[in-house]
Design an enzyme around this catalytic site. Structure first.
Site, PDB file in Angstrom:
ATOM      1  N   HIS A 306      46.688 -21.271  20.676  1.00 28.82           N
ATOM      2  CA  HIS A 306      46.987 -21.460  21.928  1.00 28.82           C
ATOM      3  C   HIS A 306      48.277 -22.143  22.274  1.00 28.82           C
ATOM      4  CE1 HIS A 306      46.030 -22.565  26.126  1.00 28.82           C
ATOM      5  NE2 HIS A 306      45.045 -21.485  26.073  1.00 28.82           N
ATOM      6  N   ASP A 363      38.383 -17.241  23.454  1.00 25.63           N
ATOM      7  CA  ASP A 363      38.055 -15.657  23.483  1.00 25.63           C
ATOM      8  C   ASP A 363      37.256 -15.606  22.276  1.00 25.63           C
ATOM      9  OD1 ASP A 363      39.206 -14.942  25.880  1.00 25.63           O
ATOM     10  OD2 ASP A 363      41.213 -15.077  25.105  1.00 25.63           O
TER      11      ASP A 363
HETATM   12  N1  CMC Z   1      47.036 -15.677  13.872  1.00 27.67           N
HETATM   13  C1  CMC Z   1      48.116 -16.101  12.977  1.00 27.67           C
HETATM   14  N2  CMC Z   1      49.284 -16.790  13.258  1.00 27.67           N
HETATM   15  C2  CMC Z   1      49.446 -17.256  14.557  1.00 27.67           C
HETATM   16  C3  CMC Z   1      48.405 -17.161  15.521  1.00 27.67           C
HETATM   17  C4  CMC Z   1      47.283 -16.537  15.030  1.00 27.67           C
HETATM   18  N3  CMC Z   1      46.621 -16.164  15.978  1.00 27.67           N
HETATM   19  N4  CMC Z   1      48.988 -17.623  16.718  1.00 27.67           N
HETATM   20  C5  CMC Z   1      50.021 -18.278  16.482  1.00 27.67           C
HETATM   21  N5  CMC Z   1      50.383 -18.001  15.025  1.00 27.67           N
HETATM   22  C6  CMC Z   1      51.720 -18.500  14.214  1.00 27.67           C
HETATM   23  C7  CMC Z   1      52.912 -17.973  14.609  1.00 27.67           C
HETATM   24  O1  CMC Z   1      53.106 -16.835  13.858  1.00 27.67           O
HETATM   25  C8  CMC Z   1      53.695 -18.932  14.642  1.00 27.67           C
HETATM   26  O2  CMC Z   1      53.938 -19.548  13.160  1.00 27.67           O
HETATM   27  P1  CMC Z   1      55.590 -19.684  12.725  1.00 27.67           P
HETATM   28  O3  CMC Z   1      55.845 -21.104  13.341  1.00 27.67           O
HETATM   29  O4  CMC Z   1      55.551 -19.716  11.568  1.00 27.67           O
HETATM   30  O5  CMC Z   1      56.447 -18.638  13.276  1.00 27.67           O
HETATM   31  C9  CMC Z   1      53.304 -20.155  15.125  1.00 27.67           C
HETATM   32  O6  CMC Z   1      51.688 -20.165  14.768  1.00 27.67           O
HETATM   33  C10 CMC Z   1      53.007 -20.652  16.640  1.00 27.67           C
HETATM   34  O7  CMC Z   1      52.795 -19.401  17.245  1.00 27.67           O
HETATM   35  P2  CMC Z   1      53.514 -19.013  18.404  1.00 27.67           P
HETATM   36  O8  CMC Z   1      53.419 -17.550  18.656  1.00 27.67           O
HETATM   37  O9  CMC Z   1      55.124 -19.490  18.681  1.00 27.67           O
HETATM   38  O10 CMC Z   1      52.718 -19.708  19.852  1.00 27.67           O
HETATM   39  P3  CMC Z   1      52.670 -19.291  21.204  1.00 27.67           P
HETATM   40  O11 CMC Z   1      52.391 -20.661  21.756  1.00 27.67           O
HETATM   41  O12 CMC Z   1      53.814 -18.758  21.740  1.00 27.67           O
HETATM   42  O13 CMC Z   1      51.554 -18.363  21.287  1.00 27.67           O
HETATM   43  C11 CMC Z   1      49.241 -17.388  21.606  1.00 27.67           C
HETATM   44  C12 CMC Z   1      50.248 -18.718  21.709  1.00 27.67           C
HETATM   45  C13 CMC Z   1      47.868 -17.693  22.382  1.00 27.67           C
HETATM   46  C14 CMC Z   1      50.016 -16.256  22.144  1.00 27.67           C
HETATM   47  C15 CMC Z   1      49.072 -17.219  20.017  1.00 27.67           C
HETATM   48  O14 CMC Z   1      48.474 -18.174  19.291  1.00 27.67           O
HETATM   49  C16 CMC Z   1      48.345 -15.887  19.696  1.00 27.67           C
HETATM   50  O15 CMC Z   1      49.082 -14.962  19.724  1.00 27.67           O
HETATM   51  N6  CMC Z   1      46.939 -15.846  19.628  1.00 27.67           N
HETATM   52  C17 CMC Z   1      46.444 -14.863  19.403  1.00 27.67           C
HETATM   53  C18 CMC Z   1      45.768 -14.149  20.773  1.00 27.67           C
HETATM   54  C19 CMC Z   1      44.870 -14.789  21.523  1.00 27.67           C
HETATM   55  O16 CMC Z   1      43.782 -15.236  20.780  1.00 27.67           O
HETATM   56  N7  CMC Z   1      45.312 -14.904  22.732  1.00 27.67           N
HETATM   57  C20 CMC Z   1      44.165 -15.758  23.517  1.00 27.67           C
HETATM   58  C21 CMC Z   1      44.702 -16.924  24.204  1.00 27.67           C
HETATM   59  S1  CMC Z   1      43.526 -17.888  24.904  1.00 27.67           S
HETATM   60  C22 CMC Z   1      42.798 -17.467  26.288  1.00 27.67           C
HETATM   61  C23 CMC Z   1      44.126 -16.977  27.324  1.00 27.67           C
HETATM   62  O17 CMC Z   1      44.817 -17.386  27.438  1.00 27.67           O
HETATM   63  O18 CMC Z   1      43.754 -15.806  27.824  1.00 27.67           O
END
Ligand code: CMC
Length: 427
Positions: A306, A363
Site C-alpha cells: 500500500h 483487497d
Molecule cells: N508484490 C511484490 N512486490 C511489491 C508489491 C507486491 N504487491 N507491492 C510493492 N512491491 C515492491 C515493489 O516492487 C517495490 O520494490 P523495489 O523497492 O525493490 O523496487 C517496493 O515494493 C515499493 O513498491 P512501489 O510500487 O514503489 O509502491 P507504491 O506505493 O508505488 O505502490 C501499490 C503501492 C499498492 C500500487 C503496490 O503495492 C501494488 O502494486 N500492490 C498490488 C496491487 C494492490 O493490491 N492494490 C490495492 C491497493 S489497496 C486498495 C486500493 O487502493 O484500492
C-alpha cells in the site's frame, strides 16, 4: 508563534509557512514558492504531496490507524451501519435518530431509476465489464438531471447526494442482470439498503428470494470498511474533476474509472483470479512468492502493499476475521481462503516483504467474502464502488464548500527544445 521552513536556493533563503493538522501532521506550504523563486516542486505519483486540507478521514500508515471523522474504523465496523457511516462522512457528525430516519427514508424514495435506463443498458454488449457500464451510467445521470450541471444550492446538492446513494445499488444490480441476460428487479423499499441490493442482484421472477441476514450484515460491514480512504487515486480524481466545477455525477463517474485500475480497486478482482490460478497450479504458494520477488517477472502479489500503510492495513485485519465468520456461518469451505492464509503467512515472514513493509491490504480478503455472498468476480470492484460512494461525495462536497481552486499541477518539461516545422516531403 507560527512555524516556518527555510529553503535556500541559489544562495537566497525563502521562508515558507508550516501547516499543522489536528493530528500533528506537518506540511510545508509551498504554494508561493514559484512566485518567489521560479522553482516548482517535483513529486511524481504525489508520494509526498498534500493536495488539500481535509477534515473527513485520518489515516496513519505507520501506526495502521484509520478514522472517519475521528471515529476508529474498528468501532464503526462493529457497531454502525453503512448508511449511518455515509451520513457521518458526508455531514460530519453521527446523525440523531430523526436525522437518520429522514436520511434513510429519503434514500428509499429515490431508489427507482428512469425507465429509459433499460435502453441505455441494452446498448451495452453483455460481455462489457460492469465497471465501464457503471461509470457510463452514473455519468448519464447528468442527462436525466441536467440541473445538476450548474445548480449549487445546498438543497439541490443534498438531493443529488440522495439520488446518487439511492440509485447506485439499483444501477449496479441492473448492470449485472443485464450482463447475464436476466430480467432486472425493481427496488423494494421494504428492504434496508444492503438487503435491497442483494434482492435486486439475485431474485428471479420464477422463485422466492429471501435475503439471508448474515449476508446483508456482512455486506454492510464491507461497505463501511470501503467508505473513505482520504486522498487515494479515485478520490483525488473526484476532487480534481470536481474542482473544474463538474457535477457530482460526472466527478463520481471519473472516480469509478480511476478505481477500476488493478493497482487500485480493481485489485480485489485480481486477488481472487490470482488465488484461483495458484489453486489450479497445485497450490504451490512458494512458487508465487518467488515470482513476486523476481524483478524480471512482472507478477505482483495482488492485495499486498500500500502506498500509505507501512503496517497492517486495519481494514484487512477486520476483513480477515469477517471472512472467517461469514464462511463459517454460511457453512462454506472455500479452499481459496486457505491459500490466502498460507500466502499471507509466507509473505509476512519473507525478508523481501518485511523489508519493504508489504502487508495484506483491504483487497486481499474482501473478494473471498464477496464470493461467499454469491457476487461474481467481475462485480467485485463495483462493490468497492458502492462502498466508496459516500467518501467521494463527502470529499467533493468539502472541496466545493471550501471553494478550493481548480486542480492544475505543474510539470518539468523534458521534450524537444524549439525547432522549425519540416514539410512532409522533406522528412
Ligand atoms: N508484490 C511484490 N512486490 C511489491 C508489491 C507486491 N504487491 N507491492 C510493492 N512491491 C515492491 C515493489 O516492487 C517495490 O520494490 P523495489 O523497492 O525493490 O523496487 C517496493 O515494493 C515499493 O513498491 P512501489 O510500487 O514503489 O509502491 P507504491 O506505493 O508505488 O505502490 C501499490 C503501492 C499498492 C500500487 C503496490 O503495492 C501494488 O502494486 N500492490 C498490488 C496491487 C494492490 O493490491 N492494490 C490495492 C491497493 S489497496 C486498495 C486500493 O487502493 O484500492
Amino acid at each position: 508563534m507560527s512555524r516556518t521552513a527555510q529553503i535556500i536556493l541559489d544562495g537566497k533563503t525563502y521562508e515558507l509557512p508550516v501547516v499543522e493538522g489536528t493530528e500533528k501532521e506537518l506540511a510545508i506550504d509551498i504554494s508561493a514558492l514559484r512566485d518567489l523563486s521560479g522553482y516548482v516542486t517535483l513529486d511524481t505519483g504525489y508520494k509526498n504531496t498534500g493536495a488539500t486540507q481535509s477534515a473527513i478521514t485520518f489515516l496513519d500508515g505507520e501506526e495502521g490507524i484509520l478514522r472517519y471523522r475521528g471515529y476508529p474504523i474498528e468501532q464503526l465496523a462493529e457497531s454502525s451501519t453503512f448508511l449511518e457511516v455515509a451520513y457521518l462522512l458526508i455531514y460530519g457528525e453521527l446523525p440523531t435518530a430523526d436525522q437518520f430516519s429522514k436520511f434513510e427514508q429519503d434514500i428509499r424514495l429515490h431508489t427507482l431509476v428512469h425507465e429509459d435506463f433499460h435502453k441505455i443498458l441494452s446498448g451495452f454488449p453483455a460481455k462489457a465489464h460492469p465497471m465501464g457500464v457503471m461509470a457510463s451510467i452514473i455519468c448519464s445521470l447528468t442527462a436525466f438531471y441536467p440541473e445538476a450541471i450548474y445548480e449549487r444550492s445546498k438543497e439541490y446538492i443534498d438531493l443529488t447526494i440522495i439520488r446518487l446513494l439511492a440509485k447506485a445499488p439499483t444501477i449496479a444490480a441492473w448492470t449485472y442482470k443485464h450482463s447475464i441476460g436476466h430480467p432486472v428487479n425493481y427496488p423494494n423499499n421494504k428492504h434496508n439498503y444492503c438487503s435491497n441490493f442483494m434482492s435486486m442482484m439475485f431474485a428471479l421472477p420464477v422463485d422466492d428470494y429471501q435475503v439471508n441476514p448474515v449476508v446483508a450484515r456482512a455486506l454492510d460491514k464491507l461497505l463501511i470498511l470501503h467508505a473513505d480512504h482520504e486522498q487515494n487515486c479515485s478520490t483525488s480524481t473526484v476532487r480534481i474533476v470536481g474542482s473544474s466545477k463538474a457535477s457530482l455525477y460526472s466527478s463520481v463517474s471519473a472516480g469509478i474509472n480511476a478505481l477500476w485500475g488493478p493497482l487500485h480497486g480493481g485489485a480485489n478482482q485480481e486477488v481472487i483470479e490470482m488465488l484461483e490460478a495458484i489453486k489450479a497450479d497445485g497450490g504451490n504458494v512458494d512458487k508465487y512468492i518467488a515470482k513476486a520477488k523476481d524483478k524480471n517477472d512482472s507478477f505482483r502479489l495482488m492485495g499486498f502493499g500500500h502506498r500509505v500503510y507501512k503496517n497492517f492495513d486495519p481494514r484487512a485485519k477486520i476483513i480477515k476475521k469477517a471472512a472467517d465468520d461469514v464462511l463459517t456461518s454460511l457453512g462454506i469451505n472455500d479452499p481459496v481462503l486457505d491459500i490466502a492464509k498460507r500466502l499471507e503467512e509466507v509473505a509476512l515472514s519473507d525478508p523481501y516483504f518485511v523489508e519493504r513493509k508489504l502487508y495484506p491490504n483491504v483487497d486481499f480478503y474482501s473478494g473471498i467474502i464477496y464470493r461467499a455472498l454469491g457476487i461474481p468476480t467481475d462485480m467485485f470492484t463495483v462493490m468497492f464502488t458502492l462502498g466508496r460512494l459516500p467518501g467521494w461525495i463527502a470529499q467533493w462536497k468539502e472541496m466545493n464548500e471550501r471553494k478550493e481552486p481548480i486542480g492544475r499541477p505543474r510539470q518539468i518539461y523534458t521534450g524537444a527544445t524549439e525547432r522549425n516545422y519540416v514539410p512532409m516531403a522533406q522528412r
